[in-house]
Design an enzyme around this catalytic site. Sequence first.
Site, PDB file in Angstrom:
ATOM      1  CG  ASN A   6      -1.846   1.126   1.306  1.00 51.46           C
ATOM      2  OD1 ASN A   6      -1.432   2.275   1.153  1.00 51.46           O
ATOM      3  ND2 ASN A   6      -3.115   0.867   1.541  1.00 51.46           N
ATOM      4  CG  ASP A   8      -3.160   4.672   0.555  1.00 45.52           C
ATOM      5  OD1 ASP A   8      -3.126   4.554  -0.673  1.00 45.52           O
ATOM      6  OD2 ASP A   8      -4.053   4.178   1.268  1.00 45.52           O
ATOM      7  CG  HIS A   9       1.371   5.298   4.636  1.00 48.14           C
ATOM      8  ND1 HIS A   9       0.455   5.845   5.508  1.00 48.14           N
ATOM      9  CD2 HIS A   9       1.112   3.974   4.593  1.00 48.14           C
ATOM     10  CE1 HIS A   9      -0.316   4.875   5.973  1.00 48.14           C
ATOM     11  NE2 HIS A   9       0.058   3.735   5.442  1.00 48.14           N
ATOM     12  NE  ARG A  17       7.182  21.799   1.988  1.00 50.75           N
ATOM     13  CZ  ARG A  17       8.489  21.964   2.198  1.00 50.75           C
ATOM     14  NH1 ARG A  17       9.076  21.355   3.214  1.00 50.75           N
ATOM     15  NH2 ARG A  17       9.206  22.740   1.425  1.00 50.75           N
ATOM     16  CG  HIS A  42      -8.297   4.226   0.776  1.00 48.52           C
ATOM     17  ND1 HIS A  42      -8.525   4.085   2.117  1.00 48.52           N
ATOM     18  CD2 HIS A  42      -9.482   4.621   0.241  1.00 48.52           C
ATOM     19  CE1 HIS A  42      -9.799   4.370   2.384  1.00 48.52           C
ATOM     20  NE2 HIS A  42     -10.390   4.709   1.256  1.00 48.52           N
ATOM     21  NE  ARG A  44      -9.520   8.579   3.916  1.00 49.35           N
ATOM     22  CZ  ARG A  44      -9.683   7.696   4.908  1.00 49.35           C
ATOM     23  NH1 ARG A  44      -8.830   6.719   5.075  1.00 49.35           N
ATOM     24  NH2 ARG A  44     -10.679   7.812   5.748  1.00 49.35           N
ATOM     25  NE  ARG A  48      -7.812  11.623   5.170  1.00 51.81           N
ATOM     26  CZ  ARG A  48      -8.222  10.946   6.237  1.00 51.81           C
ATOM     27  NH1 ARG A  48      -7.384  10.175   6.893  1.00 51.81           N
ATOM     28  NH2 ARG A  48      -9.460  11.062   6.678  1.00 51.81           N
ATOM     29  CG  HIS A  49      -3.806   9.239   1.240  1.00 52.30           C
ATOM     30  ND1 HIS A  49      -4.598   8.517   0.405  1.00 52.30           N
ATOM     31  CD2 HIS A  49      -4.059   8.771   2.500  1.00 52.30           C
ATOM     32  CE1 HIS A  49      -5.302   7.656   1.103  1.00 52.30           C
ATOM     33  NE2 HIS A  49      -5.017   7.784   2.393  1.00 52.30           N
ATOM     34  CD  GLU A  68      -7.098  -0.219   0.934  1.00 49.86           C
ATOM     35  OE1 GLU A  68      -7.317   0.801   1.607  1.00 49.86           O
ATOM     36  OE2 GLU A  68      -6.211  -1.022   1.212  1.00 49.86           O
ATOM     37  CB  THR A  98      -5.573   4.484   9.148  1.00 50.88           C
ATOM     38  OG1 THR A  98      -5.506   3.445   8.168  1.00 50.88           O
ATOM     39  CG2 THR A  98      -5.609   3.862  10.534  1.00 50.88           C
ATOM     40  CB  THR A  99      -9.543   1.777   6.971  1.00 47.85           C
ATOM     41  OG1 THR A  99      -9.065   2.425   5.798  1.00 47.85           O
ATOM     42  CG2 THR A  99     -10.939   1.244   6.724  1.00 47.85           C
ATOM     43  CD  GLU A 159      -7.340  -6.024   3.001  1.00 42.80           C
ATOM     44  OE1 GLU A 159      -7.548  -5.703   1.805  1.00 42.80           O
ATOM     45  OE2 GLU A 159      -6.587  -5.379   3.754  1.00 42.80           O
ATOM     46  CG  HIS A 203      -5.593  -1.713   9.233  1.00 40.25           C
ATOM     47  ND1 HIS A 203      -5.116  -1.044  10.316  1.00 40.25           N
ATOM     48  CD2 HIS A 203      -6.169  -0.776   8.442  1.00 40.25           C
ATOM     49  CE1 HIS A 203      -5.406   0.238  10.200  1.00 40.25           C
ATOM     50  NE2 HIS A 203      -6.036   0.432   9.063  1.00 40.25           N
ATOM     51  N   GLY A 204      -2.115  -2.800   9.949  1.00 39.96           N
ATOM     52  CA  GLY A 204      -1.255  -2.816  11.138  1.00 39.96           C
ATOM     53  C   GLY A 204      -0.192  -3.906  11.141  1.00 39.96           C
ATOM     54  N   GLY A 225       1.179  -1.514   4.334  1.00 45.85           N
ATOM     55  CA  GLY A 225       1.670  -0.206   3.938  1.00 45.85           C
ATOM     56  C   GLY A 225       2.615   0.416   4.942  1.00 45.85           C
TER      57      GLY A 225
HETATM   58  N1  PXP Z   1      -5.913  -2.985   4.004  1.00 45.66           N
HETATM   59  C1  PXP Z   1      -6.846  -1.991   4.091  1.00 45.66           C
HETATM   60  C2  PXP Z   1      -8.220  -2.280   3.628  1.00 45.66           C
HETATM   61  C3  PXP Z   1      -6.482  -0.707   4.553  1.00 45.66           C
HETATM   62  O1  PXP Z   1      -7.414   0.262   4.603  1.00 45.66           O
HETATM   63  C4  PXP Z   1      -5.142  -0.455   4.919  1.00 45.66           C
HETATM   64  C5  PXP Z   1      -4.750   0.911   5.378  1.00 45.66           C
HETATM   65  O2  PXP Z   1      -4.779   1.808   4.344  1.00 45.66           O
HETATM   66  C6  PXP Z   1      -4.207  -1.514   4.808  1.00 45.66           C
HETATM   67  C7  PXP Z   1      -4.631  -2.769   4.364  1.00 45.66           C
HETATM   68  C8  PXP Z   1      -2.772  -1.328   5.155  1.00 45.66           C
HETATM   69  O3  PXP Z   1      -2.625  -1.020   6.508  1.00 45.66           O
HETATM   70  P1  PXP Z   1      -1.222  -0.571   7.064  1.00 45.66           P
HETATM   71  O4  PXP Z   1      -0.857   0.717   6.396  1.00 45.66           O
HETATM   72  O5  PXP Z   1      -1.465  -0.428   8.523  1.00 45.66           O
HETATM   73  O6  PXP Z   1      -0.235  -1.666   6.728  1.00 45.66           O
END
Ligand code: PXP
Length: 249
Positions: A6, A8-9, A17, A42, A44, A48-49, A68, A98-99, A159, A203-204, A225
Amino acid sequence: MKLGVNIDHIATLREARQESFPNPVAVAKEAIAGGAEGIVCHLREDRRHIQDDDVIRLRRLPTRLDLEMAATEEMLRIALKIKPDMVTLVPEKRQEITTEGGLNLNPKSEKLNPKQIRNSKLGKIINKLQDKGIIVSLFIDPDHKQVEAAAVLTADFIELHTGRYARASYIKGKTLTVKKELEKVGVAAQQARLIGLRVNAGHGLDYHNVKAIAAIPGMEELNIGFSIIARSLFVGIKKAVAEMKEAVQ
Ligand code: PXP
Protein backbone atom coordinates in the site's frame (compact mmCIF):
# COMPACT_ATOMS: atom_id res chain seq x y z
CA MET A 1 1.91 -15.83 0.24
CA LYS A 2 1.45 -12.78 -1.95
CA LEU A 3 2.29 -9.28 -0.82
CA GLY A 4 0.33 -6.20 -1.83
CA VAL A 5 2.13 -2.97 -0.97
CA ASN A 6 0.00 0.00 0.00
CA ILE A 7 1.61 3.24 -1.16
CA ASP A 8 -0.89 5.76 0.32
CA HIS A 9 1.68 6.99 2.82
CA ILE A 10 3.96 8.23 0.04
CA ALA A 11 1.11 10.36 -1.25
CA THR A 12 0.44 11.57 2.31
CA LEU A 13 4.00 12.89 2.47
CA ARG A 14 3.67 14.57 -0.93
CA GLU A 15 0.37 16.20 -0.01
CA ALA A 16 1.84 17.51 3.27
CA ARG A 17 3.83 19.95 1.15
CA GLN A 18 1.48 20.02 -1.84
CA GLU A 19 4.45 19.13 -4.04
CA SER A 20 4.87 16.77 -6.97
CA PHE A 21 7.21 14.47 -5.01
CA PRO A 22 7.71 11.89 -3.61
CA ASN A 23 5.94 10.18 -6.47
CA PRO A 24 3.84 7.14 -5.45
CA VAL A 25 4.14 5.68 -8.96
CA ALA A 26 7.96 5.72 -8.82
CA VAL A 27 7.79 4.16 -5.36
CA ALA A 28 5.38 1.51 -6.64
CA LYS A 29 7.94 0.56 -9.31
CA GLU A 30 10.56 0.08 -6.59
CA ALA A 31 8.11 -2.01 -4.56
CA ILE A 32 7.56 -4.27 -7.59
CA ALA A 33 11.33 -4.56 -8.02
CA GLY A 34 11.49 -5.61 -4.35
CA GLY A 35 9.04 -8.47 -4.96
CA ALA A 36 5.56 -6.99 -4.41
CA GLU A 37 2.93 -8.95 -6.30
CA GLY A 38 0.51 -6.06 -6.30
CA ILE A 39 0.09 -2.38 -5.50
CA VAL A 40 -2.71 -1.15 -3.26
CA CYS A 41 -3.95 2.42 -3.04
CA HIS A 42 -6.94 4.04 -1.38
CA LEU A 43 -8.64 6.86 -3.25
CA ARG A 44 -10.41 8.60 -0.40
CA GLU A 45 -13.42 10.82 -0.93
CA ASP A 46 -11.54 13.79 0.55
CA ARG A 47 -8.45 13.03 -1.66
CA ARG A 48 -6.23 13.52 1.35
CA HIS A 49 -3.42 11.40 -0.13
CA ILE A 50 -3.86 9.46 -3.39
CA GLN A 51 -5.26 11.58 -6.26
CA ASP A 52 -7.27 10.43 -9.28
CA ASP A 53 -4.28 10.89 -11.54
CA ASP A 54 -2.14 8.61 -9.34
CA VAL A 55 -4.64 5.79 -9.85
CA ILE A 56 -4.58 6.28 -13.63
CA ARG A 57 -0.77 6.14 -13.66
CA LEU A 58 -0.61 3.18 -11.28
CA ARG A 59 -2.98 1.30 -13.56
CA ARG A 60 -0.43 1.54 -16.37
CA LEU A 61 2.23 -0.34 -14.36
CA PRO A 62 2.75 -4.02 -15.18
CA THR A 63 1.36 -5.17 -11.87
CA ARG A 64 -1.93 -6.01 -10.21
CA LEU A 65 -3.73 -2.93 -8.91
CA ASP A 66 -6.05 -3.17 -5.92
CA LEU A 67 -8.09 0.01 -5.53
CA GLU A 68 -9.46 0.54 -2.03
CA MET A 69 -12.53 2.74 -2.01
CA ALA A 70 -15.78 3.55 -0.28
CA ALA A 71 -18.96 2.11 -1.81
CA THR A 72 -20.22 5.37 -3.31
CA GLU A 73 -21.54 6.31 -6.76
CA GLU A 74 -18.56 8.60 -7.38
CA MET A 75 -16.03 5.88 -6.59
CA LEU A 76 -17.97 3.32 -8.62
CA ARG A 77 -17.79 5.62 -11.66
CA ILE A 78 -14.04 6.01 -11.25
CA ALA A 79 -13.46 2.28 -10.77
CA LEU A 80 -15.52 1.39 -13.84
CA LYS A 81 -13.47 3.84 -15.89
CA ILE A 82 -10.00 2.91 -14.61
CA LYS A 83 -10.77 -0.82 -14.24
CA PRO A 84 -8.31 -1.92 -11.55
CA ASP A 85 -7.78 -5.67 -11.25
CA MET A 86 -9.44 -5.63 -7.85
CA VAL A 87 -11.56 -3.26 -5.82
CA THR A 88 -11.50 -3.57 -2.05
CA LEU A 89 -14.54 -1.89 -0.57
CA VAL A 90 -13.83 -0.22 2.76
CA PRO A 91 -15.82 1.93 5.18
CA GLU A 92 -14.69 5.53 5.21
CA LYS A 93 -15.07 8.29 7.76
CA ARG A 94 -13.80 11.80 7.16
CA GLN A 95 -12.22 12.23 10.59
CA GLU A 96 -10.39 8.93 10.87
CA ILE A 97 -6.59 8.71 10.66
CA THR A 98 -6.80 5.37 8.88
CA THR A 99 -9.54 2.81 8.12
CA GLU A 100 -10.68 2.03 11.64
CA GLY A 101 -12.96 -0.95 11.26
CA GLY A 102 -14.44 -3.32 8.74
CA LEU A 103 -17.62 -2.83 6.72
CA ASN A 104 -20.92 -3.61 8.39
CA LEU A 105 -22.51 -5.78 5.72
CA ASN A 106 -25.78 -6.42 7.51
CA PRO A 107 -26.51 -3.15 9.31
CA LYS A 108 -30.28 -3.23 9.57
CA SER A 109 -30.90 -6.62 10.98
CA GLU A 110 -29.39 -8.85 13.63
CA LYS A 111 -30.77 -11.79 11.69
CA LEU A 112 -29.17 -12.40 8.33
CA ASN A 113 -31.57 -11.35 5.59
CA PRO A 114 -30.08 -12.51 2.25
CA LYS A 115 -32.61 -10.74 0.04
CA GLN A 116 -32.16 -7.43 1.83
CA ILE A 117 -28.38 -7.77 1.71
CA ARG A 118 -28.28 -8.58 -2.02
CA ASN A 119 -30.59 -5.68 -2.88
CA SER A 120 -28.68 -3.18 -0.80
CA LYS A 121 -26.73 -0.28 -2.32
CA LEU A 122 -23.56 -2.22 -1.56
CA GLY A 123 -24.90 -5.34 -3.28
CA LYS A 124 -25.67 -3.37 -6.44
CA ILE A 125 -22.22 -1.75 -6.50
CA ILE A 126 -20.57 -5.18 -6.14
CA ASN A 127 -22.58 -6.52 -9.08
CA LYS A 128 -21.68 -3.58 -11.31
CA LEU A 129 -17.97 -4.01 -10.59
CA GLN A 130 -18.08 -7.77 -11.17
CA ASP A 131 -20.03 -7.30 -14.42
CA LYS A 132 -17.00 -5.39 -15.74
CA GLY A 133 -14.63 -8.18 -14.73
CA ILE A 134 -13.31 -6.45 -11.60
CA ILE A 135 -12.62 -8.77 -8.66
CA VAL A 136 -14.35 -7.54 -5.52
CA SER A 137 -13.00 -7.85 -2.00
CA LEU A 138 -14.77 -6.68 1.16
CA PHE A 139 -12.77 -5.39 4.10
CA ILE A 140 -14.43 -6.84 7.19
CA ASP A 141 -13.71 -7.60 10.81
CA PRO A 142 -13.10 -11.27 11.61
CA ASP A 143 -16.70 -11.86 12.62
CA HIS A 144 -18.81 -14.83 11.50
CA LYS A 145 -21.88 -12.71 10.65
CA GLN A 146 -19.82 -10.44 8.39
CA VAL A 147 -18.21 -13.42 6.67
CA GLU A 148 -21.61 -14.97 6.06
CA ALA A 149 -22.97 -11.69 4.66
CA ALA A 150 -19.92 -11.35 2.36
CA ALA A 151 -20.79 -14.73 0.85
CA VAL A 152 -24.44 -13.69 0.39
CA LEU A 153 -23.16 -10.59 -1.42
CA THR A 154 -21.19 -12.91 -3.76
CA ALA A 155 -17.90 -11.16 -3.02
CA ASP A 156 -14.87 -12.86 -4.54
CA PHE A 157 -12.60 -12.13 -1.60
CA ILE A 158 -12.78 -10.85 1.91
CA GLU A 159 -9.92 -8.93 3.46
CA LEU A 160 -9.83 -9.61 7.17
CA HIS A 161 -9.07 -6.57 9.29
CA THR A 162 -6.03 -7.41 11.42
CA GLY A 163 -5.98 -4.05 13.24
CA ARG A 164 -7.06 -5.35 16.65
CA TYR A 165 -4.56 -8.19 16.53
CA ALA A 166 -1.81 -5.83 15.40
CA ARG A 167 -2.54 -3.20 18.03
CA ALA A 168 -2.40 -5.79 20.80
CA SER A 169 0.89 -7.11 19.41
CA TYR A 170 2.52 -3.68 19.79
CA ILE A 171 1.94 -3.67 23.57
CA LYS A 172 4.07 -5.73 25.93
CA GLY A 173 2.15 -8.15 28.16
CA LYS A 174 -0.88 -8.46 25.86
CA THR A 175 -0.06 -12.05 24.93
CA LEU A 176 -3.54 -13.34 25.75
CA THR A 177 -5.28 -10.63 23.71
CA VAL A 178 -2.90 -11.25 20.81
CA LYS A 179 -3.73 -14.96 20.94
CA LYS A 180 -7.47 -14.29 21.10
CA GLU A 181 -7.42 -11.81 18.20
CA LEU A 182 -5.23 -14.10 16.12
CA GLU A 183 -7.65 -16.94 16.73
CA LYS A 184 -10.55 -14.77 15.53
CA VAL A 185 -8.73 -14.10 12.24
CA GLY A 186 -7.93 -17.80 11.84
CA VAL A 187 -11.51 -18.91 12.53
CA ALA A 188 -12.96 -16.30 10.16
CA ALA A 189 -10.51 -17.34 7.42
CA GLN A 190 -11.48 -20.98 7.81
CA GLN A 191 -15.21 -20.18 7.78
CA ALA A 192 -14.77 -18.03 4.67
CA ARG A 193 -12.95 -20.73 2.75
CA LEU A 194 -15.56 -23.31 3.69
CA ILE A 195 -18.28 -21.16 2.14
CA GLY A 196 -16.30 -20.41 -1.01
CA LEU A 197 -14.71 -17.05 -0.29
CA ARG A 198 -11.05 -16.31 -0.92
CA VAL A 199 -9.16 -14.61 1.88
CA ASN A 200 -6.72 -11.72 2.20
CA ALA A 201 -5.79 -9.77 5.33
CA GLY A 202 -4.29 -6.47 6.30
CA HIS A 203 -3.94 -3.48 8.59
CA GLY A 204 -1.26 -2.82 11.14
CA LEU A 205 0.92 -5.73 10.04
CA ASP A 206 4.65 -5.33 10.65
CA TYR A 207 7.79 -7.43 10.24
CA HIS A 208 7.13 -9.34 13.48
CA ASN A 209 3.37 -9.73 13.88
CA VAL A 210 2.92 -10.67 10.21
CA LYS A 211 4.36 -14.16 10.60
CA ALA A 212 1.43 -15.62 12.56
CA ILE A 213 -1.09 -14.15 10.11
CA ALA A 214 0.90 -15.47 7.13
CA ALA A 215 0.78 -18.94 8.69
CA ILE A 216 -3.05 -19.09 8.64
CA PRO A 217 -4.09 -21.76 6.12
CA GLY A 218 -5.67 -20.45 2.95
CA MET A 219 -4.54 -16.86 3.37
CA GLU A 220 -3.68 -15.64 -0.15
CA GLU A 221 -2.39 -12.10 0.14
CA LEU A 222 -1.40 -9.63 2.82
CA ASN A 223 -1.81 -5.93 2.17
CA ILE A 224 0.76 -3.89 4.03
CA GLY A 225 1.67 -0.21 3.94
CA PHE A 226 2.78 1.70 6.99
CA SER A 227 5.45 -0.64 8.39
CA ILE A 228 7.08 -1.06 4.97
CA ILE A 229 7.17 2.67 4.27
CA ALA A 230 8.54 3.33 7.78
CA ARG A 231 11.27 0.71 7.27
CA SER A 232 12.12 2.17 3.87
CA LEU A 233 13.39 5.34 5.54
CA PHE A 234 16.35 3.26 6.70
CA VAL A 235 16.87 0.78 3.87
CA GLY A 236 14.96 2.08 0.84
CA ILE A 237 11.68 0.79 -0.58
CA LYS A 238 13.06 -2.12 -2.58
CA LYS A 239 14.85 -3.66 0.39
CA ALA A 240 12.00 -2.92 2.81
CA VAL A 241 9.63 -4.83 0.49
CA ALA A 242 12.12 -7.68 0.01
CA GLU A 243 12.45 -8.01 3.79
CA MET A 244 8.66 -8.18 4.15
CA LYS A 245 8.48 -10.79 1.40
CA GLU A 246 10.94 -12.86 3.40
CA ALA A 247 8.93 -12.36 6.60
CA VAL A 248 5.67 -13.62 5.04
CA GLN A 249 7.14 -16.80 3.50
N1 PXP B 1 -5.91 -2.98 4.00
C1 PXP B 1 -6.85 -1.99 4.09
C2 PXP B 1 -8.22 -2.28 3.63
C3 PXP B 1 -6.48 -0.71 4.55
O1 PXP B 1 -7.41 0.26 4.60
C4 PXP B 1 -5.14 -0.45 4.92
C5 PXP B 1 -4.75 0.91 5.38
O2 PXP B 1 -4.78 1.81 4.34
C6 PXP B 1 -4.21 -1.51 4.81
C7 PXP B 1 -4.63 -2.77 4.36
C8 PXP B 1 -2.77 -1.33 5.16
O3 PXP B 1 -2.63 -1.02 6.51
P1 PXP B 1 -1.22 -0.57 7.06
O4 PXP B 1 -0.86 0.72 6.40
O5 PXP B 1 -1.46 -0.43 8.52
O6 PXP B 1 -0.23 -1.67 6.73
